[in-house]
Design a protein around this motif. Sequence first.
Motif, PDB file in Angstrom:
ATOM      1  N   PHE A 130       0.836  -1.198   0.000  1.00  0.00           N
ATOM      2  CA  PHE A 130       0.000   0.000   0.000  1.00  0.00           C
ATOM      3  C   PHE A 130       0.873   1.251   0.000  1.00  0.00           C
ATOM      4  N   ALA A 131       1.902   1.272   0.849  1.00  0.00           N
ATOM      5  CA  ALA A 131       2.777   2.440   0.934  1.00  0.00           C
ATOM      6  C   ALA A 131       3.536   2.654  -0.372  1.00  0.00           C
ATOM      7  N   LEU A 132       3.951   1.580  -1.009  1.00  0.00           N
ATOM      8  CA  LEU A 132       4.680   1.691  -2.271  1.00  0.00           C
ATOM      9  C   LEU A 132       3.796   2.332  -3.344  1.00  0.00           C
ATOM     10  N   GLN A 133       2.587   1.842  -3.491  1.00  0.00           N
ATOM     11  CA  GLN A 133       1.686   2.408  -4.498  1.00  0.00           C
ATOM     12  C   GLN A 133       1.315   3.849  -4.167  1.00  0.00           C
ATOM     13  N   TYR A 134       1.084   4.115  -2.898  1.00  0.00           N
ATOM     14  CA  TYR A 134       0.742   5.477  -2.488  1.00  0.00           C
ATOM     15  C   TYR A 134       1.890   6.425  -2.813  1.00  0.00           C
ATOM     16  N   SER A 135       3.113   6.001  -2.512  1.00  0.00           N
ATOM     17  CA  SER A 135       4.272   6.871  -2.723  1.00  0.00           C
ATOM     18  C   SER A 135       4.524   7.148  -4.199  1.00  0.00           C
ATOM     19  N   LYS A 136       4.101   6.235  -5.063  1.00  0.00           N
ATOM     20  CA  LYS A 136       4.317   6.439  -6.496  1.00  0.00           C
ATOM     21  C   LYS A 136       3.244   7.321  -7.125  1.00  0.00           C
ATOM     22  N   HIS A 137       2.116   7.452  -6.447  1.00  0.00           N
ATOM     23  CA  HIS A 137       1.033   8.279  -6.988  1.00  0.00           C
ATOM     24  C   HIS A 137       0.911   9.637  -6.294  1.00  0.00           C
ATOM     25  N   ARG A 138       1.335   9.715  -5.050  1.00  0.00           N
ATOM     26  CA  ARG A 138       1.238  10.964  -4.303  1.00  0.00           C
ATOM     27  C   ARG A 138       2.301  11.948  -4.777  1.00  0.00           C
ATOM     28  N   GLN A 139       1.871  13.114  -5.204  1.00  0.00           N
ATOM     29  CA  GLN A 139       2.793  14.129  -5.709  1.00  0.00           C
ATOM     30  C   GLN A 139       3.117  15.158  -4.620  1.00  0.00           C
ATOM     31  N   GLN A 140       4.384  15.448  -4.461  1.00  0.00           N
ATOM     32  CA  GLN A 140       4.856  16.507  -3.563  1.00  0.00           C
ATOM     33  C   GLN A 140       6.061  17.178  -4.221  1.00  0.00           C
ATOM     34  N   PHE A 141       6.058  18.498  -4.211  1.00  0.00           N
ATOM     35  CA  PHE A 141       7.155  19.275  -4.809  1.00  0.00           C
ATOM     36  C   PHE A 141       7.354  18.909  -6.282  1.00  0.00           C
ATOM     37  N   GLY A 142       6.245  18.608  -6.949  1.00  0.00           N
ATOM     38  CA  GLY A 142       6.279  18.390  -8.380  1.00  0.00           C
ATOM     39  C   GLY A 142       6.731  17.010  -8.823  1.00  0.00           C
ATOM     40  N   GLY A 162       1.576  10.017   5.603  1.00  0.00           N
ATOM     41  CA  GLY A 162       1.381  11.278   6.306  1.00  0.00           C
ATOM     42  C   GLY A 162       0.078  11.310   7.080  1.00  0.00           C
ATOM     43  N   GLY A 163      -0.518  12.482   7.167  1.00  0.00           N
ATOM     44  CA  GLY A 163      -1.735  12.652   7.948  1.00  0.00           C
ATOM     45  C   GLY A 163      -2.868  11.753   7.502  1.00  0.00           C
ATOM     46  N   ARG A 164      -2.957  11.480   6.209  1.00  0.00           N
ATOM     47  CA  ARG A 164      -4.029  10.631   5.710  1.00  0.00           C
ATOM     48  C   ARG A 164      -3.910   9.208   6.247  1.00  0.00           C
ATOM     49  N   GLY A 165      -2.684   8.790   6.507  1.00  0.00           N
ATOM     50  CA  GLY A 165      -2.491   7.449   7.031  1.00  0.00           C
ATOM     51  C   GLY A 165      -3.078   7.261   8.410  1.00  0.00           C
ATOM     52  N   TYR A 166      -3.292   8.365   9.118  1.00  0.00           N
ATOM     53  CA  TYR A 166      -3.829   8.306  10.478  1.00  0.00           C
ATOM     54  C   TYR A 166      -5.348   8.215  10.474  1.00  0.00           C
ATOM     55  N   LEU A 167      -5.946   8.407   9.311  1.00  0.00           N
ATOM     56  CA  LEU A 167      -7.398   8.384   9.183  1.00  0.00           C
ATOM     57  C   LEU A 167      -7.882   6.983   8.838  1.00  0.00           C
ATOM     58  N   LYS A 168      -9.119   6.692   9.210  1.00  0.00           N
ATOM     59  CA  LYS A 168      -9.693   5.395   8.901  1.00  0.00           C
ATOM     60  C   LYS A 168     -10.055   5.241   7.427  1.00  0.00           C
ATOM     61  N   ASP A 169      -9.909   6.329   6.663  1.00  0.00           N
ATOM     62  CA  ASP A 169     -10.147   6.231   5.219  1.00  0.00           C
ATOM     63  C   ASP A 169      -9.176   5.254   4.562  1.00  0.00           C
ATOM     64  N   LEU A 170      -7.989   5.158   5.109  1.00  0.00           N
ATOM     65  CA  LEU A 170      -6.970   4.261   4.574  1.00  0.00           C
ATOM     66  C   LEU A 170      -6.791   3.079   5.528  1.00  0.00           C
ATOM     67  N   PRO A 171      -6.310   1.945   5.036  1.00  0.00           N
ATOM     68  CA  PRO A 171      -6.161   0.761   5.884  1.00  0.00           C
ATOM     69  C   PRO A 171      -4.929   0.793   6.786  1.00  0.00           C
ATOM     70  N   VAL A 172      -4.118   1.852   6.651  1.00  0.00           N
ATOM     71  CA  VAL A 172      -2.823   1.855   7.331  1.00  0.00           C
ATOM     72  C   VAL A 172      -2.978   1.841   8.846  1.00  0.00           C
ATOM     73  N   GLU A 173      -3.930   2.613   9.380  1.00  0.00           N
ATOM     74  CA  GLU A 173      -4.060   2.659  10.832  1.00  0.00           C
ATOM     75  C   GLU A 173      -4.509   1.302  11.387  1.00  0.00           C
ATOM     76  N   LYS A 174      -5.287   0.548  10.614  1.00  0.00           N
ATOM     77  CA  LYS A 174      -5.658  -0.805  11.048  1.00  0.00           C
ATOM     78  C   LYS A 174      -4.450  -1.734  11.014  1.00  0.00           C
ATOM     79  N   TYR A 175      -3.633  -1.598   9.976  1.00  0.00           N
ATOM     80  CA  TYR A 175      -2.411  -2.396   9.938  1.00  0.00           C
ATOM     81  C   TYR A 175      -1.591  -2.182  11.207  1.00  0.00           C
ATOM     82  N   LEU A 176      -1.473  -0.927  11.609  1.00  0.00           N
ATOM     83  CA  LEU A 176      -0.645  -0.608  12.775  1.00  0.00           C
ATOM     84  C   LEU A 176      -1.247  -1.185  14.049  1.00  0.00           C
ATOM     85  N   ARG A 177      -2.571  -1.084  14.194  1.00  0.00           N
ATOM     86  CA  ARG A 177      -3.217  -1.622  15.399  1.00  0.00           C
ATOM     87  C   ARG A 177      -3.135  -3.141  15.434  1.00  0.00           C
TER      88      ARG A 177
END
Length: 380
Positions: A263-275, A342-357
């Motif tokens: 999930f993090a790999l795909q997110y990092s390849k699609h999320r744009q920051q600083f162009g 980032g901040g979105r990962g802390y939201l329940k919209d993404l599965p990341v916070e469940k992975y961590l718990r």
Amino acid sequence: MANFNISAEQRQLVEEVRALALRQIAPAVGMLDEADDGRFNDGPFRALAEHNLLTPTVPQEYGGRGLGYFSTALALEELGAVCAGVATVVTANIHAASPIILAGSAGQRGTYLPPLAYAEPCLAAFALTEPEAGSDITSIATTAACNKGLWTINGVKEFVINGGLARFTTLFATTDKEDKRAGLVAFIVPYDVQGLKVGTVHNKMGIRCVRTARLILDKVIVPDELVIGPRGSAYLLLMQTFDRGRALAGAVGVGLARAAFEFALQYSKHRQQFGRPVFAQQAVSFVLAELAARIESARLLVWKACWLIDNDLDYTMASSMAKIAGSQVAQEAAAAAMDICGGRGYLKDLPVEKYLRDARVLSLIEGTNNIQKAVIASLL
């Protein structure tokens, strides 16, 4: 062991479990996680039972798949990648069945193993931990006394996965308060025996689809026919069961880590920051590169431990190593995924916070990781 190729049958198993998990378990994961721990949804486990995957180690002669531990680890990685809680219920069933498979009588095997392979979900439980006794076997306070072929069991068991839902519970008690290892006895306790009560159903931060309860045994009486193995063998049986279960716990951790990483790999390849994509930042790509190596390392440790189990070789140290590696990489991958999102990962919209718990419990179950280190140190 140097051959890392899995067989055609094992590849087919992986594809089957992956497809089943994505089709019938993944859509329900959010609902399962949000439900209160006291409510149990048997939907995912019904799907697994229909494919004879709820207790895949049950031998074929009793209706099961008869999977070895290597194949079972492959299946659990796939389940762990979709829901660690669902995978944990499967490992609990395997844990409960293991003493019966290893040392049960023909009558015990014929009675208690076939239901675990039915198309209707049949859950089992394993009860060792107590309020004041976890990894310290010598602190067990649950007692068992025999009189004319009938055993009376009194005590409290804690953190019992499938507690109150299981058709039977594999339970350990002691007959000797002075030498509790020598006095350890393993029992099969049916769900409908008088005196067996469900206490607190625990509310947990993760693996929330797993019913985890306290069991109270108040003058529970079981016949001698439900004692597993010969007298004096229960401690060895317990250690064998633990060592096997630890390797499978590592497999669940590898699956969860893989899901968080992907999930993090795909997110990092699609999320744009600083162009440019976040992945283009070396601080991110290097974290993912290291995770990829750690996940592969943990997987190979799990495979080694399970191969040793299947070949009746010494697997104690390897299982502890696999458990440490799988549980640690699961937590590291989940935490790194949250940082990358980032901040979105802390939201329940993404599965990341469940992975961590979910990941957090993996270093605690099957004996804490510090206990695993003690085991390894004792064998160096």
